[in-house]
Design a protein around this motif. Structure first.
Motif, short mmCIF file in Angstrom:
data_model
loop_
_atom_site.label_atom_id
_atom_site.label_comp_id
_atom_site.label_asym_id
_atom_site.label_seq_id
_atom_site.Cartn_x
_atom_site.Cartn_y
_atom_site.Cartn_z
N TYR A 73 0.73 -1.26 -0.08
CA TYR A 73 0.02 0.10 -0.05
C TYR A 73 0.75 1.31 0.22
N TYR A 74 1.99 1.28 0.52
CA TYR A 74 2.71 2.37 0.60
C TYR A 74 4.32 2.39 -0.09
N GLU A 75 4.96 1.32 -0.42
CA GLU A 75 6.00 1.22 -0.82
C GLU A 75 6.18 1.74 -2.13
N GLY A 76 5.23 1.94 -3.08
CA GLY A 76 5.47 2.54 -4.43
C GLY A 76 5.54 3.99 -4.06
N ILE A 77 4.64 4.76 -3.27
CA ILE A 77 4.70 6.03 -2.99
C ILE A 77 6.03 6.45 -2.31
N VAL A 78 6.71 5.61 -1.53
CA VAL A 78 7.96 5.82 -0.96
C VAL A 78 9.21 5.73 -2.10
N GLN A 79 8.79 4.76 -2.66
CA GLN A 79 10.05 4.71 -3.79
C GLN A 79 9.83 5.82 -4.79
N PHE A 80 8.85 6.31 -5.03
CA PHE A 80 8.48 7.58 -5.79
C PHE A 80 9.11 8.74 -5.44
N LEU A 81 8.82 8.85 -4.04
CA LEU A 81 9.00 10.01 -3.31
C LEU A 81 10.67 10.07 -3.24
N LYS A 82 11.19 8.64 -3.14
CA LYS A 82 12.83 8.77 -2.89
C LYS A 82 13.49 9.61 -3.76
N ASN A 83 12.94 9.70 -5.28
CA ASN A 83 13.76 10.16 -6.36
C ASN A 83 13.29 11.80 -6.46
N VAL A 84 12.46 12.18 -5.49
CA VAL A 84 12.34 13.74 -5.57
C VAL A 84 12.83 14.49 -4.38
N PRO A 85 13.70 15.55 -4.96
CA PRO A 85 14.47 16.19 -4.04
C PRO A 85 13.57 16.91 -3.04
N PRO A 86 13.67 16.85 -1.84
CA PRO A 86 12.83 17.43 -0.76
C PRO A 86 12.76 19.00 -0.83
N LEU A 87 13.68 19.45 -1.26
CA LEU A 87 13.67 21.08 -1.34
C LEU A 87 12.78 21.58 -2.31
N SER A 88 12.83 20.71 -3.41
CA SER A 88 11.79 21.18 -4.66
C SER A 88 10.24 21.13 -4.10
N LEU A 89 10.09 20.36 -2.79
CA LEU A 89 8.74 20.43 -2.54
C LEU A 89 8.50 21.62 -1.78
N ILE A 90 8.99 22.38 -1.24
CA ILE A 90 8.95 23.61 -0.58
C ILE A 90 7.85 24.36 -0.91
N SER A 91 7.54 24.46 -2.22
CA SER A 91 6.47 25.64 -2.69
C SER A 91 4.92 24.80 -2.34
N LEU A 92 5.18 23.30 -2.53
CA LEU A 92 4.05 22.54 -2.26
C LEU A 92 3.70 22.64 -0.73
N LEU A 93 4.69 22.45 -0.13
CA LEU A 93 4.25 22.72 1.59
C LEU A 93 4.02 23.97 2.03
N ILE A 94 4.31 25.06 1.41
CA ILE A 94 4.07 26.37 1.67
C ILE A 94 2.43 26.40 1.41
N LEU A 95 2.05 25.88 0.15
CA LEU A 95 0.70 25.93 -0.14
C LEU A 95 -0.20 25.12 0.61
N TRP A 96 0.33 23.85 1.22
CA TRP A 96 -0.33 23.37 2.05
C TRP A 96 -0.56 23.47 3.57
#
Length: 187
Positions: A73-96
């Motif tokens: 249920y969660y391993e696919g999401i973890v493997q996908f997010l592993k390849n996304v640089p966390p700092l690139s998600l700053i704008s999404l986190l600010i929106l949320w």
């Protein structure tokens, strides 16, 4: 054009202040105590994010070993997010979450989670099969085998992941605090 930009960087004290000015600012911050307050605030943010990352990473790695079907249920999401640089998600986190503590701690959690999770899973999976067979002979359940055999075997890998995650946390806090922070080392 790049040549002109580089010259401006060296000439403009706004873009690149002189070392003397940086040293003077540092001495003023030490004398006023402001630097120690900023270090404390960043330290607390790092500890919160690192603690959350460690708990979530350990729980998901434990579920992956003890209840392997749940990891579907969660391993696919973890493997996908592993390849996304966390700092690139700053704008999404600010929106949320807005520009507050949650966003800063969220960046730390996203940064520290993956090294902790991957090393913890590696430690659990690489457990010696002969030790697990001995556990079966003694009648250990999956949970008993996990806590009595796999966890002690994996502790060195878990600590390596935590050490790497803590280093990533400190790097991430500087970037997180550059986004609309009024206190901390990054501001």
């Amino acid at each position: 054009n790049l040549h002109c930009y580089l010259i401006l960087c060296f000439l403009s004290s706004y873009i690149l202040p002189a070392p003397e000015k940086v040293l003077d600012s540092f001495i003023k911050m030490v004398k006023s105590g402001e630097i120690f307050e900023d270090i404390y605030i960043s330290y607390i943010r790092v500890l919160k994010g690192f603690f959350i990352s460690t708990l979530v990473a350990f729980a998901l790695a434990m579920i992956r070993i003890v209840l392997p079907k749940w990891s579907d249920y969660y391993e696919g999401i973890v493997q996908f997010l592993k390849n996304v640089p966390p700092l690139s998600l700053i704008s999404l986190l600010i929106l949320w979450f807005g520009i507050g503590e949650t966003t800063k701690i969220g960046i730390i959690v996203l940064t520290a989670f993956f090294p902790i999770y991957l090393n913890t899973v590696k430690g659990f999976v690489s457990c010696d099969k002969k030790l697990l067979e001995v556990g079966e002979i003694y009648g250990y359940s999956k949970v008993g085998s996990f806590f009595k055999i796999r966890l002690p075997y994996a502790i060195s890998d878990i600590l390596v992941g935590m050490r790497i995650g803590l280093g990533y946390s400190w790097r991430a806090i500087i970037s997180a605090e550059m986004i609309a922070a009024s206190a901390g080392l990054g501001h």
